[in-house]
Scaffold this active site. Structure first.
Site, PDB file in Angstrom:
ATOM      1  NE  ARG A 106      30.287  43.780  40.569  1.00 47.12           N
ATOM      2  CZ  ARG A 106      31.525  44.576  39.982  1.00 47.12           C
ATOM      3  NH1 ARG A 106      32.034  43.960  38.673  1.00 47.12           N
ATOM      4  NH2 ARG A 106      30.942  45.685  40.457  1.00 47.12           N
ATOM      5  CE  LYS A 124      36.658  43.257  36.026  1.00 49.33           C
ATOM      6  NZ  LYS A 124      36.837  42.636  37.370  1.00 49.33           N
TER       7      LYS A 124
HETATM    8  C1  7PJ Z   1      34.849  43.084  39.780  1.00 49.64           C
HETATM    9  C2  7PJ Z   1      34.089  43.533  41.196  1.00 49.64           C
HETATM   10  C3  7PJ Z   1      35.089  41.873  40.047  1.00 49.64           C
HETATM   11  C4  7PJ Z   1      34.066  41.355  42.066  1.00 49.64           C
HETATM   12  C5  7PJ Z   1      35.132  45.407  40.060  1.00 49.64           C
HETATM   13  C6  7PJ Z   1      34.486  46.571  36.898  1.00 49.64           C
HETATM   14  C7  7PJ Z   1      35.594  46.599  37.909  1.00 49.64           C
HETATM   15  N1  7PJ Z   1      33.651  42.432  42.316  1.00 49.64           N
HETATM   16  N2  7PJ Z   1      33.836  44.871  40.747  1.00 49.64           N
HETATM   17  N3  7PJ Z   1      35.095  40.554  41.059  1.00 49.64           N
HETATM   18  N4  7PJ Z   1      35.104  44.225  39.235  1.00 49.64           N
HETATM   19  N5  7PJ Z   1      33.756  40.311  43.142  1.00 49.64           N
HETATM   20  O1  7PJ Z   1      33.433  46.048  37.685  1.00 49.64           O
HETATM   21  O2  7PJ Z   1      35.232  45.857  35.562  1.00 49.64           O
HETATM   22  O3  7PJ Z   1      35.597  41.157  38.937  1.00 49.64           O
HETATM   23  S1  7PJ Z   1      35.013  47.282  39.351  1.00 49.64           S
END
Ligand code: 7PJ
Length: 261
Positions: free
Chosen positions: A240, A205
């Site tokens: 994640r 990020k």
């Molecule tokens: C997240 C997400 C996060 C959850 C994205 C990226 C942007 N879902 N989807 N948590 N970020 N639950 O992958 O940098 O932080 S999209």
């Protein structure tokens, strides 16, 4: 949780629209690299991105889900806010919905997840991806995120989703500036009082780039791993990530130490 983006514009691995074969190959690679959950998204949620129609989301997602479902043996999560997408994905064996709107984006999402008996990840965000980075002024970001998640947990439980099926997430980078993100990560354990598993999404990020100077998302792997380990130390149980092999190696060391005498 390994990330599989099948969007043409996702910020860290985008550019190329992903065909079914490439998506299946990547899903397989994430699994082999040690992912315990595969998170598939067909709608980009990066800052400034615009929503896609349900038709387009299903058009991207269903062929990949069909192909992936019987080739990998880990649970599959789908990133979506749409009840119709949830229902279709559920039919293909998807059991977890990762909804960045915390089931507020579609009025039918909460009742649909409840009816299906699905698990959900509730993430904190203000506004929508297209305008969220104008909404980063908080009195007390930690309290606000915790209160928001508490309210969403209540709404879900009242709506018929079992508590045991809920995961919470502070939503790093979603309507947050660097200092908000750092406060949330430093004090992530404050969310433990909600009593539910915490998911942390820090991988590649902008905050990693802002701290390290790594301008390109692909150059943020080591910073992302460092942040992931901090999150583990503060109670996160699901990470994640894009870079599964690297994260798994680091987590193994962390786990060996965490449980050593
Ligand atoms: C997240 C997400 C996060 C959850 C994205 C990226 C942007 N879902 N989807 N948590 N970020 N639950 O992958 O940098 O932080 S999209």
């Amino acid at each position: 949780m390994g990330i599989l983006n099948i969007t043409p514009d996702s910020f860290s691995d985008g550019g190329e629209a992903m065909g079914v074969d490439a998506a299946v190959a990547r899903a397989h690679a994430l699994w082999q690299a040690g992912a315990d959950i595969l998170d598939i998204g067909a709608e980009s949620t990066r800052p400034g991105s615009l929503p896609v129609s349900e038709e387009e989301e299903l058009h991207r997602l269903l062929p990949v889900l069909e192909a992936v479902a019987d080739r990998i043996s880990i649970p599959i999560s789908v990133d979506t806010s749409k009840a119709g997408v949830m229902r279709a994905a559920w039919g293909l064996g998807v059991g977890l919905f990762n909804d960045i709107t915390a089931l507020r984006g579609d009025p039918l999402a909460l009742p649909t997840a409840a009816e299906l008996g699905a698990s959900v990840c509730l993430m904190h965000m203000r506004g929508r991806p297209r305008d969220m980075q104008q909404l980063t002024h908080y009195e007390d970001v930690l309290t606000e995120v915790r209160d928001f998640l508490a309210e969403r947990i209540d709404a879900c439980v009242r709506g018929g989703i079992a508590r045991e099926r809920i995961v919470i997430d502070p939503g790093f980078g979603f309507a947050k500036d660097l200092s908000d993100n750092l406060t949330l990560l430093r004090h992530l354990d404050a969310l433990s009082e909600l009593g539910l598993p915490i998911l942390a999404g820090l991988s590649r990020k902008a905050m990693i780039g802002a701290i390290t100077g790594a301008g390109l998302a692909k150059d943020r792997v080591m910073g992302s791993v460092a942040a992931a380990l901090w999150a583990l130390g503060k109670g996160a149980v699901i990470l994640r990530v894009h870079d599964v092999a690297e994260t798994v190696q680091a987590v193994r060391i962390w786990g060996a130490l965490a449980y050593a005498r």
